[in-house]
Write an enzyme that holds these catalytic residues in place. Structure first.
Site, mmCIF file in Angstrom:
data_model
loop_
_atom_site.group_PDB
_atom_site.id
_atom_site.type_symbol
_atom_site.label_atom_id
_atom_site.label_comp_id
_atom_site.label_asym_id
_atom_site.label_seq_id
_atom_site.Cartn_x
_atom_site.Cartn_y
_atom_site.Cartn_z
ATOM 1 N N ASP A 1 26.582 -33.656 -21.043
ATOM 2 C CA ASP A 1 26.179 -34.190 -19.741
ATOM 3 C C ASP A 1 26.148 -33.084 -18.689
ATOM 4 O O ASP A 1 25.242 -33.036 -17.852
ATOM 5 C CB ASP A 1 27.149 -35.292 -19.295
ATOM 6 C CG ASP A 1 27.196 -36.456 -20.263
ATOM 7 O OD1 ASP A 1 26.169 -36.743 -20.892
ATOM 8 O OD2 ASP A 1 28.274 -37.071 -20.399
ATOM 9 N N ASN B 1 20.263 -33.529 -29.294
ATOM 10 C CA ASN B 1 21.224 -32.672 -29.979
ATOM 11 C C ASN B 1 20.673 -32.341 -31.365
ATOM 12 O O ASN B 1 19.594 -32.821 -31.760
ATOM 13 C CB ASN B 1 22.609 -33.308 -30.037
ATOM 14 C CG ASN B 1 22.623 -34.637 -30.790
ATOM 15 O OD1 ASN B 1 21.877 -34.833 -31.763
ATOM 16 N ND2 ASN B 1 23.477 -35.557 -30.361
ATOM 17 N N ALA B 2 21.383 -31.527 -32.114
ATOM 18 C CA ALA B 2 20.860 -31.048 -33.391
ATOM 19 C C ALA B 2 20.595 -32.191 -34.363
ATOM 20 O O ALA B 2 19.561 -32.217 -35.047
ATOM 21 C CB ALA B 2 21.830 -30.039 -34.002
ATOM 22 N N ALA B 3 21.514 -33.152 -34.437
ATOM 23 C CA ALA B 3 21.336 -34.281 -35.355
ATOM 24 C C ALA B 3 20.136 -35.130 -34.958
ATOM 25 O O ALA B 3 19.355 -35.569 -35.810
ATOM 26 C CB ALA B 3 22.607 -35.124 -35.390
ATOM 27 N N GLU B 4 19.963 -35.363 -33.647
ATOM 28 C CA GLU B 4 18.830 -36.146 -33.174
ATOM 29 C C GLU B 4 17.514 -35.435 -33.448
ATOM 30 O O GLU B 4 16.513 -36.063 -33.819
ATOM 31 C CB GLU B 4 18.988 -36.435 -31.682
ATOM 32 C CG GLU B 4 20.119 -37.409 -31.367
ATOM 33 C CD GLU B 4 20.524 -37.400 -29.903
ATOM 34 O OE1 GLU B 4 21.236 -38.328 -29.487
ATOM 35 O OE2 GLU B 4 20.150 -36.444 -29.176
#
Length: 501
Positions: free
Chosen positions: A287, A212-215
């Site tokens: 998911d 995701n964007a944060a990761e």
């Protein structure tokens, strides 16, 4: 990326049906989680503390985490083998029963008597999540159980088309298990990894990772920009670093209500756009996105088409309650919904007025779009980036014949509009009868008119009209060797003797 192609498969309900018939075998390895939704009403405050009191009227269960990915894969038509560990307890048994009911093969879902199954229980009142409490063990899996899990994985991978890893840091997939995946990598046709720490999976060399964007920002050691094009530019500019950190051939960065971006070692990123819903409705959408992405890649579709189908599936579930799945029927309906038909001019004018009142920047483009190809996809995505709403005006069949000759169009205006509307970057499709969309531009007055191809602004007959009401004209890049005419010519010249074009 294994099986990658730069062609574009039209995103239609028929494609969803073909995917279900293909039924690739996908192994899902990861954290098994039971999602519990306790729903009721809240009309008073607790006397012992300033806390709301929820009168629970219903308890709903659904697969969560890797189990939700497995359930979504099965719902979309894959043959799914689930490899994980649960405890010898009620949550573990409830989760196994749920997966069985969804058609997931649970022969390799192991039971560890000393381990408590993980569950996430949400208390909901009047569609608002009031509280979530989590239960279960997250310690590293003991060596004996890791060995059992590794053996189960080896068994499940026999004859499989893909392995989807869902590692959410719950102690299940430690280094011995990751080493086993790396050792088995040569026999895994497609490896997709979704993890909290992607660098742990670098030695396995995934075909695709889905941070995701944060990761993704964490992997880059960068501060996460505000949602929008600045965030997308960060991932595009640093795509090589992102791929190097993960060891992946490609990455899909999911950005929640702002869609997703496909990043490879070359070229610009490919964007999809989401159909936003309240955050409380977004549980499990990632998911579903991952499941549809893996299914379509395992079936051999081009990654751009996989992205569009995955985004459409995620758009379905964010408008459902709780942790949900997307079925082929729902996905087909989403792709054949009313917007696939060309919008009448007066209805489109009302929609544009509403967009303008909401402060949205409207981008307008036009063309025949007879046989959709990579050049079209690239330029439409680029056009969408320039504003908030993209309108595509399509020449009618008679208009195409006047411009291109009696043997065109290959596809009718209705079919061309349907294929275009299935692209997440396209918000509205309209058909015009004239040779140019000047009359439609006068009616709609979009802030920006764009054209793709080897044009200059002075070559565009629409430019004076756009400038007359204060609009802006912009010509976007040209993708060489990807004109519709050249694509049709290649098809005709490659057809075997005796076969029709």
């Amino acid at each position: 990326m294994a099986g990658e192609t730069k062609d574009v498969a039209p995103i239609t309900p028929d494609l969803v049906r073909l995917l279900s018939e293909t039924a690739p075998t996908v192994v899902v390895l990861g954290d098994a989680i039971l999602d519990v939704w306790l729903s009721g009403t809240c009309e008073r405050i607790c006397r012992e503390a300033p806390a709301p009191v929820v009168d629970v009227g219903a308890r709903a269960l659904s697969p969560g985490g890797a189990a939700n990915t497995a359930a979504n894969l099965a719902a979309l038509g894959a043959r799914v083998r689930f490899v994980s560990v649960v405890g010898d307890d009620d949550p573990g048994r409830e989760l196994a029963a749920l997966l069985d009911s969804h058609g997931v093969d649970t022969q390799n879902l192991l039971t560890a008597p000393s381990r408590r199954s993980i569950s996430k229980q949400r208390v909901v009142a009047d569609d608002q999540v009031m509280l979530r409490f989590d239960e279960g063990d997250r310690d590293d899996l003991p060596a004996v159980q890791t060995n059992r899990l590794t053996q189960a994985l080896e068994k499940a991978l026999a004859g499989a088309d893909a392995l989807m890893v869902c590692d959410y840091g719950n102690g299940l997939l430690g280094k011995p298990l990751r080493d086993a995946v790396a050792r088995l990598r040569a026999d895994i046709p497609l490896l997709v990894v979704d993890a909290h720490d992607f660098e742990h999976w670098r030695p396995a060399g995934p075909d695709l990772v889905t941070p995701n964007a944060a990761e993704a920002a964490h992997l880059l050691g960068a501060e996460l920009p505000e949602p929008g094009e600045e965030r997308a530019r960060l991932f595009e500019d640093e795509r090589r670093t992102l791929l190097d950190k993960t060891g992946a051939a490609a990455a899909v960065v999911t950005m929640d209500r702002h869609g997703a971006m496909l990043l490879t070692g070359e070229g610009r990123g490919y964007r999809t756009w989401a159909d936003p819903a309240p955050e409380s409705q977004a549980s499990g959408a990632g998911d579903t996105f991952a499941a549809a992405l893996v299914l379509t890649r395992a079936a051999g579709l081009p990654t751009t088409s996989c992205m569009e189908l995955a985004q459409a599936a995620a758009n379905v579930v964010v408008h459902k309650d709780g942790t949900a799945i997307c079925t082929p029927a729902e996905l087909s309906l989403a792709l054949s919904r009313e917007r696939e038909a060309a919008v009448p001019a007066d209805e489109l004018a009302r929609a544009v007025a509403a967009h303008r009142e909401s402060g949205r920047r409207v981008v307008f483009t036009n063309g025949c779009f007879d046989v959709l190809h990579r050049g079209h996809i690239t330029y439409l995505n680029e056009a969408k980036r320039l504003g908030d709403v993209l309108i595509v005006a399509v020449n009618s069949d008679e208009s195409v014949r006047r411009l291109k000759g009696p043997d065109r169009p290959v596809n009718t205006a209705q079919d061309r509009a349907a294929v275009l509307s299935a692209l997440s970057c396209v918000d509205h499709v309209a058909v015009f009868e004239e040779d140019t969309p000047v009359e439609m531009l006068k009616l709609l007055e979009p802030q920006l008119y764009v054209k793709g191809g080897d044009y200059t602004e002075n070559m565009l007959p629409e430019a004076p009209t756009v400038r007359s009401y204060g609009g802006e004209v912009r010509v976007l890049g040209y993708v060489a060797d990807h004109s519709t005419t050249s694509v049709i010519e290649k098809i005709r010249t490659s057809a075997p003797v005796g076969e029709g074009a």
